[in-house]
Write a protein that holds these residues in place. Structure first.
Motif, PDB file in Angstrom:
ATOM      1  N   LYS A 134     -31.034 -57.329  22.346  1.00 18.55           N
ATOM      2  CA  LYS A 134     -29.573 -57.452  22.373  1.00 18.55           C
ATOM      3  C   LYS A 134     -28.972 -57.109  21.013  1.00 18.55           C
ATOM      4  O   LYS A 134     -27.924 -56.458  20.940  1.00 18.55           O
ATOM      5  CB  LYS A 134     -29.147 -58.857  22.812  1.00 18.55           C
ATOM      6  CG  LYS A 134     -29.302 -59.072  24.300  1.00 18.55           C
ATOM      7  CD  LYS A 134     -28.813 -60.442  24.716  1.00 18.55           C
ATOM      8  CE  LYS A 134     -28.905 -60.592  26.229  1.00 18.55           C
ATOM      9  NZ  LYS A 134     -28.380 -61.879  26.701  1.00 18.55           N
ATOM     10  N   GLN A 135     -29.622 -57.536  19.932  1.00 15.68           N
ATOM     11  CA  GLN A 135     -29.151 -57.176  18.590  1.00 15.68           C
ATOM     12  C   GLN A 135     -29.217 -55.665  18.389  1.00 15.68           C
ATOM     13  O   GLN A 135     -28.289 -55.064  17.833  1.00 15.68           O
ATOM     14  CB  GLN A 135     -29.985 -57.872  17.518  1.00 15.68           C
ATOM     15  CG  GLN A 135     -29.730 -59.345  17.391  1.00 15.68           C
ATOM     16  CD  GLN A 135     -30.619 -59.980  16.328  1.00 15.68           C
ATOM     17  OE1 GLN A 135     -31.120 -59.320  15.435  1.00 15.68           O
ATOM     18  NE2 GLN A 135     -30.818 -61.289  16.438  1.00 15.68           N
ATOM     19  N   THR A 138     -26.415 -53.981  20.376  1.00 17.07           N
ATOM     20  CA  THR A 138     -25.142 -54.117  19.671  1.00 17.07           C
ATOM     21  C   THR A 138     -25.048 -53.128  18.515  1.00 17.07           C
ATOM     22  O   THR A 138     -24.038 -52.448  18.343  1.00 17.07           O
ATOM     23  CB  THR A 138     -24.958 -55.558  19.157  1.00 17.07           C
ATOM     24  OG1 THR A 138     -24.950 -56.438  20.288  1.00 17.07           O
ATOM     25  CG2 THR A 138     -23.668 -55.714  18.372  1.00 17.07           C
ATOM     26  N   GLN A 142     -22.418 -49.775  18.295  1.00 21.82           N
ATOM     27  CA  GLN A 142     -21.402 -49.691  17.248  1.00 21.82           C
ATOM     28  C   GLN A 142     -21.407 -48.343  16.539  1.00 21.82           C
ATOM     29  O   GLN A 142     -20.475 -48.035  15.813  1.00 21.82           O
ATOM     30  CB  GLN A 142     -21.591 -50.824  16.236  1.00 21.82           C
ATOM     31  CG  GLN A 142     -21.240 -52.162  16.819  1.00 21.82           C
ATOM     32  CD  GLN A 142     -21.557 -53.324  15.890  1.00 21.82           C
ATOM     33  OE1 GLN A 142     -22.209 -53.167  14.867  1.00 21.82           O
ATOM     34  NE2 GLN A 142     -21.088 -54.501  16.261  1.00 21.82           N
TER      35      GLN A 142
END
Length: 158
Positions: A134-135, A138, A142
């Motif tokens: 999940k990190q 993200t 971005q």
């Protein structure tokens, strides 16, 4: 900026470990923007998939991924062999994520020097794997999708 309308990133996982692959496949089911389209069992199969050779020639069934999750220690061509091969190819939008059981700094430096964009050490716990992915999701969302990938490292301490 990431939105729920953004199309998913198609991913290939290259990992010879049945246990690791099963946990990662389950972790991918918890992600919003990464879709696992194939698992390769070794370096040769990974390269064959990327080339679209043999059983992988139908790109409707076996689409080119935007993400390649690559284990370093595999039979029939390890992750470094795959990175070496990828250097001579023109997959300009492919992001290469090394997912290794090795936390050795020399492996991390070598992988990034050879073209990996991210280097992550596989956590042992499933929840930690989900959080790590999940990190990464993200961080990748971005970035501008049309820009050329720039090597980086996501630090996930669990």
């Amino acid at each position: 900026m990431a939105t729920s309308l953004q199309s998913p990133y198609m991913a290939v996982l290259a990992d010879d470990s049945e246990d690791d692959a099963l946990l990662l496949e389950l972790a991918f089911q918890r992600l919003e923007h990464f879709r696992l389209v194939r698992r390769a069992m070794d370096g040769r199969q990974t390269i064959a998939y990327m080339r679209g050779e043999g059983e992988f020639s139908d790109r409707d069934k076996h689409p080119l991924p935007q993400l390649l999750f690559l284990d370093l220690r595999m039979p029939r061509g390890d992750g470094f062999d795959v990175l070496r091969w990828l250097r001579g190819q023109s997959f300009s939008q492919l992001l290469i994520v090394v997912l290794s059981g090795s936390a050795y700094e020399a492996d991390r430096r070598k992988a990034l020097r050879m073209g990996a964009h991210y280097y992550l050490t596989k956590p042992l716990r499933f929840d930690d794997q989900v959080e790590m992915l999940k990190q990464l999701e993200t961080a990748i969302l971005q970035r501008p999708r049309s820009s050329a990938p720039v090597p980086a490292q996501i630090s996930c301490e669990f």
